[in-house]
Write an enzyme that holds these catalytic residues in place. Structure first.
Site, short mmCIF file in Angstrom:
data_model
loop_
_atom_site.label_atom_id
_atom_site.label_comp_id
_atom_site.label_asym_id
_atom_site.label_seq_id
_atom_site.Cartn_x
_atom_site.Cartn_y
_atom_site.Cartn_z
N TYR A 61 -3.66 -11.03 -4.05
CA TYR A 61 -2.21 -11.16 -4.08
C TYR A 61 -1.85 -12.62 -4.40
O TYR A 61 -2.34 -13.53 -3.73
CB TYR A 61 -1.60 -10.78 -2.73
CG TYR A 61 -1.78 -9.34 -2.31
CD1 TYR A 61 -1.29 -8.30 -3.09
CD2 TYR A 61 -2.41 -9.03 -1.10
CE1 TYR A 61 -1.43 -6.97 -2.68
CE2 TYR A 61 -2.55 -7.71 -0.68
CZ TYR A 61 -2.06 -6.69 -1.48
OH TYR A 61 -2.20 -5.38 -1.08
N PHE A 72 -6.49 -5.55 -1.28
CA PHE A 72 -5.34 -4.77 -0.78
C PHE A 72 -4.91 -5.15 0.62
O PHE A 72 -3.83 -4.77 1.07
CB PHE A 72 -5.61 -3.26 -0.86
CG PHE A 72 -5.84 -2.76 -2.26
CD1 PHE A 72 -4.79 -2.66 -3.15
CD2 PHE A 72 -7.12 -2.41 -2.67
CE1 PHE A 72 -5.01 -2.21 -4.44
CE2 PHE A 72 -7.34 -1.95 -3.97
CZ PHE A 72 -6.29 -1.84 -4.87
#
Length: 218
Positions: A61, A72
């Site tokens: 991210y 994730f």
């Protein structure tokens, strides 16, 4: 990094040193990188011998504070959850009836032998995909090839076309493919794909214990 992973990746020490130099340069230039240095190789902290499920992500991210070194996953305090993770929880509920977790810390999955491996292990803050084709792909391909070469139970989950390009490395092992859980593609084949029950069914077929996909509240 667990000792068996360190031994497996020893032939790539030059590549890893080059990647370290790249990250140092980015840091010195004031750009920085994510996740924090101590978490870059976090996914490989679980010994290779204990891995029985592989879930492949893309890159970390890019939002500061979100990336924690597991594909994730985010820190327990992160709110709101990334949209891809929200969709993963939505499919988990549809598949196994497990209510969406209030937090996004997936370390309970990693502790059971789920390797949450991003294709690329670092990213510049706010710049998605910025560290692709810098050398991480060579490292993660070696990780995946080593898993596939073992004579142990393994189920791989490949979400999206980027991950599915790794299928040839996993020949002869159980592979589950679908669209990516991102908001742009989840409705085009991720929702309804039942990856969690399919993973557990395949593990049982291979003589291995199923994964408890629920996440602790605390």
């Amino acid at each position: 990094m667990a000792p068996d992973w360190a031994a497996t990746l020893a032939p790539l020490n030059d590549t890893l040193r080059s990647l370290g130099d790249m990250l140092s340069t980015e840091y010195d230039a004031g750009i920085g990188f994510l996740p924090p240095p101590t978490q870059v190789l976090r996914a490989l902290g679980t010994p290779m011998a204990d891995i029985k499920v592989l879930i492949v992500g893309q890159d970390p991210y890019p939002t500061p504070g979100h990336s924690v070194g597991l594909a994730f996953s985010v820190d327990k305090a992160t709110r709101p959850l990334p949209r891809s993770l929200h969709n993963i929880f939505k499919e988990l509920q549809s598949d196994l009836g497990i209510a969406p977790s209030a937090h996004g810390d997936l370390s309970a999955w990693a502790n059971q032998g789920v390797l949450l491996l991003n294709r690329v292990l670092t990213v510049a803050p706010g710049d998605a995909g910025s560290h692709r084709r810098r050398g991480w792909e060579t490292v993660t391909e070696a990780v995946i090839s080593a898993l596939a070469a073992r004579q142990q139970p393994l189920v791989s989950v490949l979400w999206g076309k980027d991950a599915q390009r790794l299928s040839p490395l996993l020949a002869g092992t159980a592979v589950i493919e679908s669209a990516h859980p991102s908001p742009l593609s989840a409705s085009r084949g991720f929702f309804g794909s039942k990856p969690f029950s399919r993973v557990n069914e395949s593990l049982r077929t291979q003589g291995s214990a199923a994964i408890d996909w629920s996440l602790p509240v605390a």
